[in-house]
Design a protein around this motif. Structure first.
Motif, mmCIF file in Angstrom:
data_model
loop_
_atom_site.group_PDB
_atom_site.id
_atom_site.type_symbol
_atom_site.label_atom_id
_atom_site.label_comp_id
_atom_site.label_asym_id
_atom_site.label_seq_id
_atom_site.Cartn_x
_atom_site.Cartn_y
_atom_site.Cartn_z
ATOM 1 N N SER A 119 0.821 -1.218 0.000
ATOM 2 C CA SER A 119 0.000 0.000 0.000
ATOM 3 C C SER A 119 0.851 1.263 0.000
ATOM 4 C CB SER A 119 -0.906 0.032 1.233
ATOM 5 O OG SER A 119 -1.736 -1.096 1.239
ATOM 6 N N GLY A 120 2.174 1.138 -0.034
ATOM 7 C CA GLY A 120 3.019 2.329 -0.027
ATOM 8 C C GLY A 120 4.487 1.966 0.047
ATOM 9 N N GLY A 121 5.316 3.004 0.266
ATOM 10 C CA GLY A 121 6.760 2.818 0.199
ATOM 11 C C GLY A 121 7.367 2.122 1.407
ATOM 12 N N GLY A 122 6.886 2.468 2.614
ATOM 13 C CA GLY A 122 7.447 1.849 3.815
ATOM 14 C C GLY A 122 7.210 0.343 3.820
ATOM 15 N N GLU A 123 6.023 -0.055 3.412
ATOM 16 C CA GLU A 123 5.730 -1.495 3.315
ATOM 17 C C GLU A 123 6.611 -2.144 2.254
ATOM 18 O OE1 GLU A 123 1.600 -2.224 2.521
ATOM 19 O OE2 GLU A 123 0.975 -1.725 4.557
ATOM 20 N N GLY A 153 19.499 8.773 3.802
ATOM 21 C CA GLY A 153 18.570 7.958 3.012
ATOM 22 C C GLY A 153 17.209 7.952 3.689
ATOM 23 N N TYR A 154 16.134 7.887 2.906
ATOM 24 C CA TYR A 154 14.791 7.783 3.489
ATOM 25 C C TYR A 154 14.083 6.577 2.868
ATOM 26 C CZ TYR A 154 10.213 8.862 5.338
ATOM 27 O OH TYR A 154 9.021 8.779 6.023
ATOM 28 N N HIS A 155 13.616 5.676 3.729
ATOM 29 C CA HIS A 155 12.986 4.457 3.226
ATOM 30 C C HIS A 155 11.644 4.168 3.897
ATOM 31 C CE1 HIS A 155 16.690 3.804 1.092
ATOM 32 N NE2 HIS A 155 17.371 3.937 2.209
ATOM 33 N N GLY A 156 11.101 5.167 4.622
ATOM 34 C CA GLY A 156 9.824 4.968 5.288
ATOM 35 C C GLY A 156 10.017 4.864 6.791
ATOM 36 N N VAL A 157 8.897 4.676 7.515
ATOM 37 C CA VAL A 157 8.962 4.772 8.973
ATOM 38 C C VAL A 157 8.303 3.621 9.733
ATOM 39 C CG1 VAL A 157 9.253 7.270 9.016
ATOM 40 C CG2 VAL A 157 6.947 6.307 8.978
ATOM 41 N N ALA A 225 19.413 1.659 -1.395
ATOM 42 C CA ALA A 225 19.735 3.055 -1.702
ATOM 43 C C ALA A 225 18.715 3.627 -2.664
ATOM 44 C CB ALA A 225 21.122 3.137 -2.350
ATOM 45 N N GLU A 226 18.394 4.896 -2.449
ATOM 46 C CA GLU A 226 17.623 5.629 -3.462
ATOM 47 C C GLU A 226 18.631 6.043 -4.547
ATOM 48 O OE1 GLU A 226 16.939 8.011 0.203
ATOM 49 O OE2 GLU A 226 15.340 8.859 -1.039
ATOM 50 N N PRO A 227 18.319 5.845 -5.804
ATOM 51 C CA PRO A 227 19.265 6.277 -6.852
ATOM 52 C C PRO A 227 19.616 7.758 -6.716
ATOM 53 C CG PRO A 227 17.605 4.854 -7.796
ATOM 54 C CD PRO A 227 17.188 5.100 -6.373
ATOM 55 N N ALA A 258 17.216 -1.090 -5.045
ATOM 56 C CA ALA A 258 17.020 0.308 -5.448
ATOM 57 C C ALA A 258 15.674 0.773 -4.924
ATOM 58 C CB ALA A 258 17.063 0.427 -6.968
ATOM 59 N N ASP A 259 15.709 1.766 -4.054
ATOM 60 C CA ASP A 259 14.447 2.328 -3.549
ATOM 61 C C ASP A 259 14.027 3.446 -4.503
ATOM 62 O OD1 ASP A 259 12.343 3.506 -2.314
ATOM 63 O OD2 ASP A 259 13.247 3.578 -0.315
ATOM 64 N N GLU A 260 13.150 3.079 -5.444
ATOM 65 C CA GLU A 260 12.730 4.033 -6.484
ATOM 66 C C GLU A 260 11.327 4.577 -6.188
ATOM 67 O OE1 GLU A 260 14.272 4.427 -10.000
ATOM 68 O OE2 GLU A 260 15.599 2.676 -10.093
ATOM 69 N N VAL A 261 11.022 4.680 -4.902
ATOM 70 C CA VAL A 261 9.696 5.173 -4.498
ATOM 71 C C VAL A 261 9.470 6.600 -5.028
ATOM 72 C CG1 VAL A 261 8.411 5.945 -2.446
ATOM 73 C CG2 VAL A 261 9.300 3.619 -2.568
ATOM 74 N N ILE A 262 10.523 7.405 -5.063
ATOM 75 C CA ILE A 262 10.397 8.731 -5.677
ATOM 76 C C ILE A 262 10.850 8.711 -7.136
ATOM 77 C CG2 ILE A 262 11.400 11.063 -5.706
ATOM 78 C CD1 ILE A 262 11.304 11.064 -2.667
ATOM 79 N N THR A 263 11.960 8.021 -7.402
ATOM 80 C CA THR A 263 12.588 8.152 -8.732
ATOM 81 C C THR A 263 11.910 7.304 -9.808
ATOM 82 O OG1 THR A 263 14.198 6.450 -8.117
ATOM 83 C CG2 THR A 263 14.855 8.751 -7.762
ATOM 84 N N ALA A 287 6.426 3.130 -5.474
ATOM 85 C CA ALA A 287 5.149 3.552 -4.843
ATOM 86 C C ALA A 287 4.771 4.869 -5.508
ATOM 87 C CB ALA A 287 5.296 3.684 -3.331
ATOM 88 N N LYS A 288 4.256 5.781 -4.756
ATOM 89 C CA LYS A 288 3.967 7.157 -5.186
ATOM 90 C C LYS A 288 3.466 7.288 -6.624
ATOM 91 C CE LYS A 288 7.095 9.214 -1.785
ATOM 92 N NZ LYS A 288 6.307 9.935 -0.835
ATOM 93 N N ALA A 289 4.382 7.550 -7.587
ATOM 94 C CA ALA A 289 3.961 7.923 -8.942
ATOM 95 C C ALA A 289 3.275 6.792 -9.699
ATOM 96 C CB ALA A 289 5.157 8.419 -9.752
#
Ligand SMILES: Cc1ncc(COP(=O)(O)O)c(C=O)c1O
Length: 451
Positions: A119-123, A153-157, A225-227, A258-263, A287-289
């Motif tokens: 349901s999202g990036g943290g999951e 780095g940010y990968h959720g909470v 890592a986020e790219p 690769a955490d591409e939740v934003i990218t 996630a997100k986009a």
């Protein structure tokens, strides 16, 4: 519509809000002057007092298609009316989820052809961690459990995702973190200091090797890592960084996540961002986009090697979410993928991002407190410093970033700051005129605070 009858003002909404709502990053003082958004159209938001603002971060980096897209609303309504929900647990599936996995398989990195939805990036982060640990156990290497990630780095909470997240303010209230999570420095081109004779990118990448050797390669499951680090302040790595990261991961049998939740899905000018450096991850998070924020949705893609191991294991992978592969979310994602293709989102992000960076440079490059303007695709940042020559940061007590942010909001630009770094990642449908306005407002706001 909701009960936002025309007479309810922003102030009245806020009073009701404070009575019963707990917010993400809940902060009473900050929220006292919050905005209550009642409408979105394209790259704009309107608050309860009728004030229009450029949505400088496209929601939270996610609303890439812009607000008010009726195609996405239609896809959601049609699917909800047809089949709103069915279980995705083994023994049950639905056509939307199957189609989405097929489409992503065609769109994603060539070796990544198998998908699990969240349901999202943290999951998605939690799922990668559990997938990596399971993979190594099934490979007969049960001690490979540690997770290496990066500072900033940010990968959720969720508790595990928060432990991977390398922004330390997210930790203290919730310690202890999950054991076995290690952070290495970010490649941060503006600030990383490499030893003599080694390129910055290689030196920063070699931090991973040092950490793996210190921990013992037989104990490390994955590196995430986020790219391009987003929430950490839009940190674009050096061109030689990720190639070396891939080599190190291969050498020590560590999965590259690769955490591409934003990218993911075009934000940086390519469909997925490691493509910039011709690197393929073992696991990709998104996630997100993928739904442009119209439905809470995310997931991970895994490569064929991991998928085969999982398939051949002969035992159940005991990981599951009620809403994994939600048919309505999948329908929105499928419609969104058509929009991404029809409107060539990666190309739009690349072109508009270049325009935005150029305009920021022209307006702010010479300002004595603008230390660094950076970005790739349609994600940019302006880092403010006390001393441009030494790169000395302002004291947090000076609250420069928050004050610039407040000025910008008053002038009609809504985004976020990370300390004294102002970040921008608007919807891809933003016009050049709106980008000019964005730059003008940000420049005026910086000058109002610092000149
Ligand atoms: C790179 C990255 N990963 C994970 C997350 C967490 O996503 P969510 O807030 O949907 O849990 C975010 C959120 O901003 C993110 O930017």
């Amino acid at each position: 519509m909701v009960s936002c009858d025309q007479v309810t003002t922003n102030r009245e909404w806020l009073a009701r809000d404070r009575a019963h709502l707990i917010h993400p990053l809940h902060d009473e003082a900050l929220h006292a002057t919050g905005r209550v958004w009642v409408k979105g159209a394209g790259a704009l938001l309107t608050d309860a007092d009728g004030r229009e603002c450029i949505d400088g971060l496209a929601g939270l980096w996610n609303v890439t298609a812009g607000h008010g897209r009726t195609e996405l609303a239609d896809a959601m309504r049609d699917q909800a009316a047809h089949l709103a929900y069915s279980s995705g647990y083994s023994g049950s599936s639905n056509p939307m989820t199957i189609e989405l996995a097929e489409r992503l398989s065609a769109l994603c990195y060539p070796t990544i052809n198998h998908f699990f939805f969240t349901s999202g990036g943290g999951e998605a982060t939690d799922t990668s961690i559990k997938m990596s640990r399971a993979y190594w156990k099934l490979c007969g290497k049960p001690d490979k459990t540690k997770v290496i990630s990066r500072i900033e780095g940010y990968h959720g909470v969720t508790l595990a995702a928060m432990s991977a997240t390398g922004m330390s303010p997210y930790w203290p209230l919730f310690e202890p973190r999950v054991p076995g999570f290690i952070h290495i420095p970010s490649p941060y081109p503006y600030r990383y200091v490499a030893p003599e004779g080694v390129s910055q990118g290689l030196a920063a990448a070699n931090e991973l090797e040092t950490a793996i050797l210190r921990e013992g390669p037989e104990t490390v499951a994955m590196f995430i890592a986020e790219p391009i680090q987003g929430a950490g302040g839009v940190i674009v790595p050096q061109d030689d960084y990720f190639g070396r990261m891939r080599e190190i991961c291969d050498q020590y049998e560590v999965l590259l996540v690769a955490d591409e939740v934003i990218t993911g899905f075009g934000r940086t000018g390519t469909m997925f961002a490691l493509d910039h450096w011709k690197v393929e991850p073992d696991i990709v998070q998104f996630a997100k986009a993928i739904t442009s924020g119209y439905f809470p949705f995310g997931g991970i893609g895994i490569n064929d090697r991991i998928a085969t191991t999982l398939h051949d294991a002969g035992r159940t992978w005991m990981h599951a979410y009620t809403y994994s592969g939600h048919p309505v979310g999948c329908a929105v994602a499928l419609r969104m993928l058509r929009i991404i293709e029809d409107e060539n989102f990666p190309e739009q992000a690349a072109t508009k991002g270049q325009y935005l960076l150029g305009a920021l440079d022209a307006a702010l490059g010479d300002h004595p407190h603008v230390g660094n303007i950076r970005g790739k695709g349609l994600m940019c940042a302006v880092e403010l410093v006390k001393d441009k020559a030494t790169k000395e940061a302002f004291s947090p007590d000076d609250t420069v970033g928050p004050r610039v942010n407040k000025q910008a909001l008053e002038r009609g630009l809504f985004s976020r700051v990370k300390a004294d770094t102002y970040v921008l990642a608007p919807a891809f449908v933003i016009t050049n005129e709106q980008l000019d306005q964005t730059v003008e407002i940000l420049a005026d706001s910086i000058k109002a605070v610092l000149d």
